[in-house]
Design a protein around this motif. Sequence first.
Motif, mmCIF file in Angstrom:
data_model
loop_
_atom_site.group_PDB
_atom_site.id
_atom_site.type_symbol
_atom_site.label_atom_id
_atom_site.label_comp_id
_atom_site.label_asym_id
_atom_site.label_seq_id
_atom_site.Cartn_x
_atom_site.Cartn_y
_atom_site.Cartn_z
ATOM 1 N N SER A 100 61.359 22.040 15.127
ATOM 2 C CA SER A 100 60.141 21.498 15.705
ATOM 3 C C SER A 100 60.309 20.003 15.959
ATOM 4 O O SER A 100 60.964 19.301 15.214
ATOM 5 N N SER A 104 55.232 18.062 21.544
ATOM 6 C CA SER A 104 54.521 19.325 21.378
ATOM 7 C C SER A 104 54.607 20.207 22.623
ATOM 8 O O SER A 104 54.821 21.410 22.517
ATOM 9 N N ARG A 105 54.473 19.619 23.795
ATOM 10 C CA ARG A 105 54.506 20.413 25.024
ATOM 11 C C ARG A 105 55.884 21.044 25.229
ATOM 12 O O ARG A 105 55.990 22.206 25.617
ATOM 13 N N THR A 108 56.224 23.956 22.943
ATOM 14 C CA THR A 108 55.428 25.088 23.426
ATOM 15 C C THR A 108 56.124 25.797 24.582
ATOM 16 O O THR A 108 56.217 27.032 24.612
ATOM 17 N N ASP A 109 56.621 25.030 25.534
ATOM 18 C CA ASP A 109 57.311 25.621 26.686
ATOM 19 C C ASP A 109 58.583 26.345 26.251
ATOM 20 O O ASP A 109 58.916 27.414 26.790
ATOM 21 N N ARG A 112 57.573 29.642 24.681
ATOM 22 C CA ARG A 112 57.016 30.542 25.697
ATOM 23 C C ARG A 112 58.123 31.103 26.593
ATOM 24 O O ARG A 112 58.081 32.277 26.984
ATOM 25 N N LEU A 132 51.581 18.069 16.538
ATOM 26 C CA LEU A 132 51.571 19.402 17.152
ATOM 27 C C LEU A 132 50.171 19.674 17.678
ATOM 28 O O LEU A 132 49.200 19.703 16.911
ATOM 29 N N ASP A 135 47.694 23.978 21.407
ATOM 30 C CA ASP A 135 48.385 25.055 22.109
ATOM 31 C C ASP A 135 49.702 25.396 21.420
ATOM 32 O O ASP A 135 50.112 26.565 21.370
ATOM 33 N N ALA A 136 50.363 24.373 20.849
ATOM 34 C CA ALA A 136 51.602 24.640 20.111
ATOM 35 C C ALA A 136 51.305 25.410 18.831
ATOM 36 O O ALA A 136 52.014 26.362 18.485
ATOM 37 N N LYS A 137 50.266 25.031 18.124
ATOM 38 C CA LYS A 137 49.900 25.732 16.896
ATOM 39 C C LYS A 137 49.493 27.172 17.191
ATOM 40 O O LYS A 137 49.803 28.086 16.420
ATOM 41 N N LYS A 138 48.823 27.374 18.327
ATOM 42 C CA LYS A 138 48.368 28.719 18.685
ATOM 43 C C LYS A 138 49.554 29.642 18.945
ATOM 44 O O LYS A 138 49.591 30.782 18.484
ATOM 45 N N ILE A 139 50.564 29.152 19.673
ATOM 46 C CA ILE A 139 51.707 30.011 19.995
ATOM 47 C C ILE A 139 52.555 30.283 18.757
ATOM 48 O O ILE A 139 53.146 31.362 18.607
#
Length: 204
Positions: A100, A104-105, A108-109, A112, A132, A135-139
């Motif tokens: 990590s 953060s983006r 996330t990408d 994904r 973070l 959206d990063a925590k969600k994924i």
Amino acid sequence: RLFGLLLISLAAWYLGYFAAVHAPQNTVSLGVLQEIGKKPVLRAPAPKRQKCDHWSPCLPGNFAYRILSGGGKQRMAKICFEDEQSVVCVPCVTRCVTDSTERSREMTDFIRNAPEGTLLLMATHDDGSTRLKNDAKKIVEELGSKEIKNIKFRSSWVFIAAKGFKLPDNIQKEKINHSDQKKNRYNGWPAEIQIEGCIPRNLI
């Protein structure tokens, strides 16, 4: 009878004196004789180093991994997979290991866009609670994390996840340690934490 005892004693003393005077210099000493009766000291061989510094090796057909969170300003997070120390991404045929980052983006990408059959290893250093984004925590939560949304300021956190397949139930997948001013090892930082184990190769 008394004369006979005196004669025997005199003869014994003379023989002892003669032996002491004429014995060679390299005669075995009493200390050496005592050492002969002692059992030899058996020394265990130095333990063989295992992949990712495991105490015991993974069985054939398994990948070895270890995830260590950061601790303090100097102790950076470390991710090891099959003895490869990962700092960004180590792509292989059907797997990739990443750590990590504060971007953060990008994280996330990356998650994904990772293909099915990807193994993801994550660890925090310093503060993952604000760096973070949601959206990063969600994924990460969708990958199976139960603690990602519980991360607090400078919490130590480690996590292993699989995308497109299921990890064995008997391995520890996640661990967290929150900052506590009364218990922190590194001033404002809690002690680092780690998880390690073996992943069957046929799962990936």
